[in-house]
Design a protein around this motif. Structure first.
Motif, PDB file in Angstrom:
ATOM      1  N   MET A  20    -132.684  53.239 -94.272  1.00 52.42           N
ATOM      2  CA  MET A  20    -133.369  52.006 -94.677  1.00 52.42           C
ATOM      3  C   MET A  20    -134.699  52.283 -95.377  1.00 52.42           C
ATOM      4  N   GLU A  21    -135.448  53.229 -94.910  1.00 56.26           N
ATOM      5  CA  GLU A  21    -136.731  53.547 -95.546  1.00 56.26           C
ATOM      6  C   GLU A  21    -136.526  53.937 -97.013  1.00 56.26           C
ATOM      7  N   ASP A  22    -135.521  54.758 -97.255  1.00 61.15           N
ATOM      8  CA  ASP A  22    -135.216  55.171 -98.629  1.00 61.15           C
ATOM      9  C   ASP A  22    -134.667  54.005 -99.441  1.00 61.15           C
ATOM     10  N   TRP A  23    -133.803  53.189 -98.824  1.00 63.10           N
ATOM     11  CA  TRP A  23    -133.247  52.035 -99.524  1.00 63.10           C
ATOM     12  C   TRP A  23    -134.354  51.080 -99.949  1.00 63.10           C
ATOM     13  N   ASN A  24    -135.320  50.838 -99.072  1.00 62.41           N
ATOM     14  CA  ASN A  24    -136.445  49.955 -99.417  1.00 62.41           C
ATOM     15  C   ASN A  24    -137.264  50.530-100.563  1.00 62.41           C
ATOM     16  N   LEU A  25    -137.440  51.831-100.580  1.00 59.75           N
ATOM     17  CA  LEU A  25    -138.155  52.481-101.677  1.00 59.75           C
ATOM     18  C   LEU A  25    -137.384  52.304-102.987  1.00 59.75           C
ATOM     19  N   ILE A  26    -136.071  52.479-102.942  1.00 64.29           N
ATOM     20  CA  ILE A  26    -135.238  52.282-104.127  1.00 64.29           C
ATOM     21  C   ILE A  26    -135.368  50.843-104.615  1.00 64.29           C
ATOM     22  N   LYS A  27    -135.283  49.874-103.698  1.00 63.61           N
ATOM     23  CA  LYS A  27    -135.370  48.463-104.091  1.00 63.61           C
ATOM     24  C   LYS A  27    -136.736  48.129-104.686  1.00 63.61           C
ATOM     25  N   ASN A  28    -137.782  48.769-104.200  1.00 66.40           N
ATOM     26  CA  ASN A  28    -139.114  48.538-104.774  1.00 66.40           C
ATOM     27  C   ASN A  28    -139.195  49.052-106.204  1.00 66.40           C
ATOM     28  N   ASN A  29    -138.561  50.186-106.465  1.00 67.30           N
ATOM     29  CA  ASN A  29    -138.587  50.783-107.795  1.00 67.30           C
ATOM     30  C   ASN A  29    -137.598  50.131-108.756  1.00 67.30           C
ATOM     31  N   TYR A  30    -136.513  49.586-108.209  1.00 66.54           N
ATOM     32  CA  TYR A  30    -135.464  48.958-109.017  1.00 66.54           C
ATOM     33  C   TYR A  30    -135.112  47.606-108.395  1.00 66.54           C
ATOM     34  N   PRO A  31    -135.955  46.598-108.625  1.00 59.75           N
ATOM     35  CA  PRO A  31    -135.778  45.317-107.935  1.00 59.75           C
ATOM     36  C   PRO A  31    -134.449  44.614-108.220  1.00 59.75           C
ATOM     37  N   ASP A  32    -133.785  44.923-109.308  1.00 60.63           N
ATOM     38  CA  ASP A  32    -132.516  44.273-109.635  1.00 60.63           C
ATOM     39  C   ASP A  32    -131.299  45.046-109.141  1.00 60.63           C
ATOM     40  N   ILE A  33    -131.509  46.077-108.347  1.00 58.13           N
ATOM     41  CA  ILE A  33    -130.398  46.952-107.947  1.00 58.13           C
ATOM     42  C   ILE A  33    -129.306  46.201-107.205  1.00 58.13           C
ATOM     43  N   GLU A  34    -129.657  45.205-106.427  1.00 58.59           N
ATOM     44  CA  GLU A  34    -128.640  44.478-105.669  1.00 58.59           C
ATOM     45  C   GLU A  34    -127.787  43.579-106.567  1.00 58.59           C
ATOM     46  N   MET A  35    -128.211  43.375-107.788  1.00 60.44           N
ATOM     47  CA  MET A  35    -127.449  42.561-108.729  1.00 60.44           C
ATOM     48  C   MET A  35    -126.372  43.384-109.438  1.00 60.44           C
ATOM     49  N   LEU A  36    -126.345  44.702-109.221  1.00 64.57           N
ATOM     50  CA  LEU A  36    -125.390  45.564-109.911  1.00 64.57           C
ATOM     51  C   LEU A  36    -123.949  45.227-109.564  1.00 64.57           C
ATOM     52  N   GLU A  37    -123.712  44.646-108.409  1.00 68.56           N
ATOM     53  CA  GLU A  37    -122.348  44.325-108.009  1.00 68.56           C
ATOM     54  C   GLU A  37    -121.826  43.059-108.676  1.00 68.56           C
ATOM     55  N   GLN A  38    -122.713  42.296-109.280  1.00 69.12           N
ATOM     56  CA  GLN A  38    -122.280  41.074-109.940  1.00 69.12           C
ATOM     57  C   GLN A  38    -121.480  41.426-111.195  1.00 69.12           C
ATOM     58  N   GLU A  39    -120.477  40.616-111.462  1.00 70.36           N
ATOM     59  CA  GLU A  39    -119.655  40.855-112.636  1.00 70.36           C
ATOM     60  C   GLU A  39    -120.433  40.482-113.897  1.00 70.36           C
ATOM     61  N   LEU A  40    -120.166  41.231-114.976  1.00 76.30           N
ATOM     62  CA  LEU A  40    -120.813  40.936-116.250  1.00 76.30           C
ATOM     63  C   LEU A  40    -120.353  39.579-116.768  1.00 76.30           C
ATOM     64  N   PRO A  41    -121.267  38.819-117.371  1.00 73.34           N
ATOM     65  CA  PRO A  41    -120.839  37.568-117.999  1.00 73.34           C
ATOM     66  C   PRO A  41    -119.929  37.868-119.194  1.00 73.34           C
ATOM     67  N   GLN A  42    -119.114  36.909-119.561  1.00 73.30           N
ATOM     68  CA  GLN A  42    -118.128  37.107-120.626  1.00 73.30           C
ATOM     69  C   GLN A  42    -118.783  37.495-121.949  1.00 73.30           C
ATOM     70  N   TRP A  43    -119.955  36.914-122.268  1.00 75.78           N
ATOM     71  CA  TRP A  43    -120.597  37.240-123.547  1.00 75.78           C
ATOM     72  C   TRP A  43    -120.976  38.714-123.611  1.00 75.78           C
ATOM     73  N   GLU A  44    -121.340  39.322-122.463  1.00 73.08           N
ATOM     74  CA  GLU A  44    -121.670  40.748-122.460  1.00 73.08           C
ATOM     75  C   GLU A  44    -120.410  41.590-122.621  1.00 73.08           C
ATOM     76  N   LYS A  45    -119.331  41.179-121.964  1.00 73.36           N
ATOM     77  CA  LYS A  45    -118.062  41.890-122.126  1.00 73.36           C
ATOM     78  C   LYS A  45    -117.606  41.840-123.577  1.00 73.36           C
ATOM     79  N   ASP A  46    -117.732  40.666-124.206  1.00 76.10           N
ATOM     80  CA  ASP A  46    -117.340  40.520-125.609  1.00 76.10           C
ATOM     81  C   ASP A  46    -118.184  41.419-126.509  1.00 76.10           C
ATOM     82  N   LEU A  47    -119.480  41.480-126.240  1.00 75.12           N
ATOM     83  CA  LEU A  47    -120.378  42.321-127.030  1.00 75.12           C
ATOM     84  C   LEU A  47    -119.982  43.794-126.920  1.00 75.12           C
ATOM     85  N   ILE A  48    -119.709  44.231-125.703  1.00 71.60           N
ATOM     86  CA  ILE A  48    -119.287  45.619-125.490  1.00 71.60           C
ATOM     87  C   ILE A  48    -117.971  45.889-126.209  1.00 71.60           C
TER      88      ILE A  48
END
Length: 76
Positions: A20-48
């Motif tokens: 947990m101590e390391d996870w909290n440090l990671i979250k402080n440095n990368y605040p959007d890390i928990e959003m990585l599991e969200q699926e990409l919106p269709q417009w981003e998939k289309d762009l790729i």
């Protein structure tokens, strides 16, 4: 950071334990890390998809990043 690799009964790696101590440090440095599991919106998939199609049609336009960096250095 003291990570532990988790394995199943067959020795296959199935996950990683992060203290947990390391996870909290990671979250402080990368605040959007928990959003990585969200699926990409269709417009981003289309762009790729469009970019990959353009590369497939014109592979000669794809160049290594090193050549861009060298060009930028020359312009400075």
């Amino acid at each position: 950071m003291k990570l532990q690799v988790l394995q199943d009964n067959f020795g296959n790696q199935t996950g990683v334990y992060v203290p947990m101590e390391d996870w909290n440090l990671i979250k402080n440095n990368y605040p959007d890390i928990e959003m990585l599991e969200q699926e990409l919106p269709q417009w981003e998939k289309d762009l790729i998809d469009n970019r990959l199609e353009a590369i497939t049609k014109n592979p000669e336009r794809l160049k290594p990043i090193e050549s861009l960096l060298e060009e930028l250095k020359r312009k400075i």
